[in-house]
Design a protein around this motif. Sequence first.
Motif, mmCIF file in Angstrom:
data_model
loop_
_atom_site.group_PDB
_atom_site.id
_atom_site.type_symbol
_atom_site.label_atom_id
_atom_site.label_comp_id
_atom_site.label_asym_id
_atom_site.label_seq_id
_atom_site.Cartn_x
_atom_site.Cartn_y
_atom_site.Cartn_z
ATOM 1 N N ALA A 37 0.813 -1.096 -0.035
ATOM 2 C CA ALA A 37 -0.234 0.003 -0.037
ATOM 3 C C ALA A 37 0.816 1.384 -0.140
ATOM 4 N N LEU A 38 2.166 1.016 0.276
ATOM 5 C CA LEU A 38 2.908 2.457 0.583
ATOM 6 C C LEU A 38 3.008 3.449 -0.531
ATOM 7 N N GLY A 39 2.965 3.171 -1.653
ATOM 8 C CA GLY A 39 2.871 4.328 -2.890
ATOM 9 C C GLY A 39 1.457 4.851 -2.770
ATOM 10 N N LEU A 40 0.672 3.729 -2.849
ATOM 11 C CA LEU A 40 -0.680 3.844 -2.924
ATOM 12 C C LEU A 40 -1.427 4.926 -1.959
ATOM 13 N N HIS A 97 -0.280 1.182 -10.274
ATOM 14 C CA HIS A 97 0.509 0.950 -9.043
ATOM 15 C C HIS A 97 1.204 -0.401 -9.045
ATOM 16 N N GLY A 98 0.640 -1.307 -9.417
ATOM 17 C CA GLY A 98 1.538 -2.672 -9.533
ATOM 18 C C GLY A 98 2.328 -2.496 -10.452
ATOM 19 N N GLU A 99 2.415 -1.917 -11.542
ATOM 20 C CA GLU A 99 3.477 -1.817 -12.625
ATOM 21 C C GLU A 99 4.684 -1.014 -12.066
ATOM 22 N N LEU A 100 4.237 0.056 -11.109
ATOM 23 C CA LEU A 100 5.376 0.893 -10.727
ATOM 24 C C LEU A 100 6.039 0.004 -9.554
ATOM 25 N N MET A 101 5.423 -0.923 -8.925
ATOM 26 C CA MET A 101 6.259 -1.590 -7.980
ATOM 27 C C MET A 101 7.062 -2.685 -8.950
ATOM 28 N N MET A 102 6.466 -3.161 -10.005
ATOM 29 C CA MET A 102 7.255 -4.086 -10.733
ATOM 30 C C MET A 102 8.623 -3.417 -11.407
ATOM 31 N N MET A 103 8.614 -2.078 -11.574
ATOM 32 C CA MET A 103 9.631 -1.135 -12.056
ATOM 33 C C MET A 103 10.532 -1.108 -11.085
ATOM 34 N N MET A 140 4.321 -9.193 -12.665
ATOM 35 C CA MET A 140 4.106 -9.514 -11.268
ATOM 36 C C MET A 140 3.504 -8.487 -10.543
ATOM 37 N N GLY A 141 3.404 -7.269 -10.776
ATOM 38 C CA GLY A 141 2.662 -6.189 -10.415
ATOM 39 C C GLY A 141 1.254 -6.539 -9.876
ATOM 40 N N GLN A 142 0.533 -7.264 -10.683
ATOM 41 C CA GLN A 142 -0.722 -7.662 -10.524
ATOM 42 C C GLN A 142 -1.131 -8.135 -9.230
ATOM 43 N N GLN A 143 0.031 -8.882 -8.632
ATOM 44 C CA GLN A 143 -0.204 -9.479 -7.161
ATOM 45 C C GLN A 143 -0.295 -8.533 -5.923
ATOM 46 N N PHE A 144 0.035 -7.313 -6.308
ATOM 47 C CA PHE A 144 0.283 -6.388 -5.026
ATOM 48 C C PHE A 144 -1.068 -5.512 -5.418
ATOM 49 N N ILE A 191 -7.128 -2.738 -1.159
ATOM 50 C CA ILE A 191 -7.806 -3.275 0.094
ATOM 51 C C ILE A 191 -7.460 -2.438 1.162
ATOM 52 N N THR A 192 -6.146 -2.382 1.304
ATOM 53 C CA THR A 192 -5.510 -1.761 2.547
ATOM 54 C C THR A 192 -5.844 -0.303 2.584
ATOM 55 N N VAL A 193 -5.731 0.612 1.537
ATOM 56 C CA VAL A 193 -5.994 1.902 1.323
ATOM 57 C C VAL A 193 -7.431 2.333 1.732
ATOM 58 N N VAL A 194 -8.115 1.349 0.861
ATOM 59 C CA VAL A 194 -9.710 1.817 1.096
ATOM 60 C C VAL A 194 -10.240 1.499 2.384
ATOM 61 N N VAL A 195 -9.774 0.292 2.836
ATOM 62 C CA VAL A 195 -10.354 0.089 4.390
ATOM 63 C C VAL A 195 -9.674 0.942 5.208
ATOM 64 N N GLY A 196 -8.459 1.377 5.254
ATOM 65 C CA GLY A 196 -7.933 2.661 5.828
ATOM 66 C C GLY A 196 -8.715 3.850 6.014
#
Lengths: 298, 529
Positions: free
Chosen positions: A25-28, A42-48, A216-220, A226-231
Motif C-alpha cells: 500500500a505504501l505508494g498508493l 500501482h502494481g506496474e510501478l512496483m514491478m519497475m 508481477m505487479g498484479q499480485q500487489f 484493500i488496505t488503503v480503502v479499508v484505511g
Amino acid sequence: MEDLSVVVSILYQFGTNGAFLLLCALGLIVILGMMNIINLAHGELMMMGAYTASLAYQAGFPFPIAVVISFFVVGVFGAVLERLVVRRFYGRELGALVVTWGISLLLSQGTFLVLGPFLPSIPIPGGAIDVGQYSLSVYWLILIAVSAGAVLGLAWLYNRTEFGLHARATMQNAEMARALGVNTDRVYMLTFSLGAGLAGFSGALLAPTASIMPFMGQQFVAPAFITVVVGGASNVIAGAVGSSVLLSLVRTPVGFYLGAFLGLVALLLAALVIIRLMPNGVSAYFQRWSDRRSRPTV
Amino acid sequence: MSNEERNSSTKRNAEAKQSPEVDLDSGPAEGSDTKSEGLIWQGPQLRRRTFLTGSAVAATTATTASFFPGLRMARAQESGPVKMGFIEDESGNLSVYGLQKLHAAQLAVKEINEGKTLKGGANIGTGGYGPMAAYAGMSPVISKEGVGLDVVGDGGAMDSTASVFVEDDDVFVDSGDQGILGRELELVSADGQSNNALWQQLTRRLIQQDKVDVLVAGFASAEREAIRPIVDQFNQLYFYTNQYEGGVADSNTFCTGPVCEQQVIPVVQYMVEKFGPRCYTIAADYNFGQLTAAWTKAFVPLVGGEIIGEEFIPLSVSEFSQVIARIQQAKPDWVMTLLVGQNHHNYYPQAAAAGLALPMASTVNMAQGYEHKRFAPPSLNQMHNAIQYQLEVPTARNRAFVKRWMDMFPEDEYIGEMAQNTYFTVHMYAQAARLAGTTDQETVKRALELGWAIEAPEGAVFLEPGTHHCAHYIRLAVCDENHDVHFVREWPMIQAWWLQRLGVNLIRHPEYKQYVPDEDPYFSMFGMA
C-alpha cells in the motif's frame, strides 16, 4: 517451550501479513489516499522498482543501495508521468482510472517485449532463525521493521515538514493554497513522484521474495487497494496502519489453523465488514477519537 | 524404405483402415451415450449398428476418395500452403510458457519446410536409452542342469549400479518432402493473451475464417476446456501439447503431453522410498492442482506413504509465511508442490529463506517455468520432478535439438517440457499427413490413429491410438544446491494408462469429454480418500 514457539511463530506470521499489506500500500497511500487518483498502474510501478533493483543488483550494487536506486528511478519516472499524462486528469477520477490502467498495460507489456519474460532474481538476504519446530526468515523481520519505519517517515514528512504542510493544504483546497503562495503544480508533481518512488521502493524490497516478471505487479494491486480503502481517507497514514493491523489480525489465525484459502476468505470478509460498518474507513474512527482528545487544546 | 514407398503403401493402409472406425457423422450424442451407459460395456446392438454405419460411411469415403480425388481435394482445400492454426499466450501472465511454445512451433515449421523430419512413423515401436542399471562385463550365464537356474558364469560380478548412458544417433533426418506433400507449411499463430474469452474467439477465427488444417493450442487446462467445445463443433483436428491432469477423451483432440499417471506415480514412489512416508501436498487451487493432488492422494498409500496434510492455495496468494509455518507444524518427510503461476513461484525463495529445507516433489515446477534458472540457489535444492523433458536431458539427440533451437532463437533462456512437446507434435502432424497423402482432417486423424511413434528430443514417444495420449520417456530430475539438474532414474516408456483403464477407445466409440478421478473407484479404493 512448544507453546511459546507457536506464539512466536504466530506473531511472526502476523507481522509478515501486516508488513506485506503495508508495503503493497505504501505508494498508493500517497497517490490514492492523498491525491485521490485511482492509480491502476500501482502494481506496474512496483514491478519497475523490482526490475530496477534486480538490474542494479546484477550490475554489482549491494542490495540496500539497489533499493535506494529503485526509489529514485521510479520516483523520477513518476514525475515524468505526472507531467506528461496524469496532470491532465486531476478532478476526473474515472478518466484517471482509465488512463492509469492504460499505462499499466503499456508498462507490463512493454517490459515483456523489451526485457523478456523474466529477470534473474535477487537472493533473499539474511538467513533463518529457528524457534522450536518453526523458523523465521530474517529478511521478513527486516521487512517488518522497514515497513514500520517507512510509514513513520511518511507521517513525519506530512505532519512535521513544510512540504507536508503545503501538500496537505493543496489536497484540501488547491485554490486557497495557491492564493497563499503555494506552488500547487509543484506539490502535485512531487506528491505523485513520491508515491511512485515509494511504490518502486517497496517493489524493490519485495523483489527477493518474488519472481521478477513483467506481470508481477498484479499480485500487489488487490492488497494495496484493500488496505488503503479499508484505511479510509480521513488520515491515510494512520488508516493504512490500522487497516493492515486489523486485516492481518483476522487473516493470521484463520490462515494458520485453517489454511491459506480460508485465510484469504477471512481477509476479504473482514474488509467487507469493515467497509460496511465504517464506510469512511478505519481512519475516520481514529480521526474522531483524536479530535475528541485534541479539541480542548486547540 | 524410401518416403514415396511408405507414402503410397500407407495411403492405401489409411483408407482401408477406415472401415472399423466408427461413424464420423454421428457426433457427440453417441459419445455422451457411451458415458451414461457405463464406461466399458456397451450393448452388442449398438456396436453392430455403429459398425454397419461406420463401414457404410467408410466405403463411401473410400470410393469418393479413389474415384473422385478432385472432389476431396476441393473439400480440404489442397492447394496453397498447409495451414497450422496455433494459439499460445504470447503476452500476459502465462507468456513465460507461451513464448517457448511459439518458438518450438516456429522451429519445427521451418525444419519441415526445409525438408527435415524426426525419425519415426506409424507403429514402429519405441526404444529407450540410458536406464538405471546394474552392470557387469557381460550378461550372466545360467546353468543348463536342472531347473534351479543357477548362475554359473558371468562377465564379472554385477556389483555396480550406474546410469547406462548411450549416445544415440541423431534422429534428425531428411523427410524426402518439401513442407508437407510438397506444400509449404504455414503457421497461422495468434496470441491468446492469457484470456479464456479471447481464446474462444481466436479458435473460431482460425477454424472458420482461416480454415486451418490443424490446430495446435493450449496451455492451461481452463484454456483447453474453453476451446474444446468449439473444436468439437467443427470436428477440427486439434493437438493439445501440454503436460496436464489427464482424462480428456475426445475424438478430435490429441494430447501429446504427459499426464498424472506418468508423472505423479514415479515421483511419489521415489520420494517415499528415498525420504520416507510422510507427504504434505500444497497445490494450486484450480482444476489442475485439485486433480493432480487427487492422484497423489490416491497413490501415496499404495507405496506405503501417507498424506499428512493437503492444502489448496488460491492463485492470488504470493506471500507464503503462513503456509511455511503450517508445513513446519506438520513435520512431513517431503513436500509435494503443485504450484502454478508467477505468484506461486515465490514459494521457493520464501521457503528457502525461512529455513524450510525439506525435499520437494512436483510434476510441473522446474521443467516448465525453469524456476531453477530464475531463482538464486539454493531455493530449488532437492526438487524432484518426474519429467519427460527439460533442457538438461543429456542425450546427444537433445544436445543437437538445443543447438538447432539456439541457432534460431539465440536470445532464449530455456526450453521447457511443453516447448519440446509442441516441437515433436508439429513434426508428428507432418508425418501423419504425409502418410495419409492428404491434409484432409478426418484422414489425418485416421492416420494418427494407426498409433504413431516419433523420436522426439526426449526419446521415443508413442501416440497410443485408442486414447489419443502419448507414452513418454520419463526421467526423474533432481535439482542440487547449485541448481544443476541430475537425472537419477529413468523409465524408458510409461503408458498413459488411465483412460485405457476406463475403457476409452476413441476409435470404436467416439467421445467428447474429460474424465475426472471421481468417476473412477480406483481413487477411493485405497488409503484415505
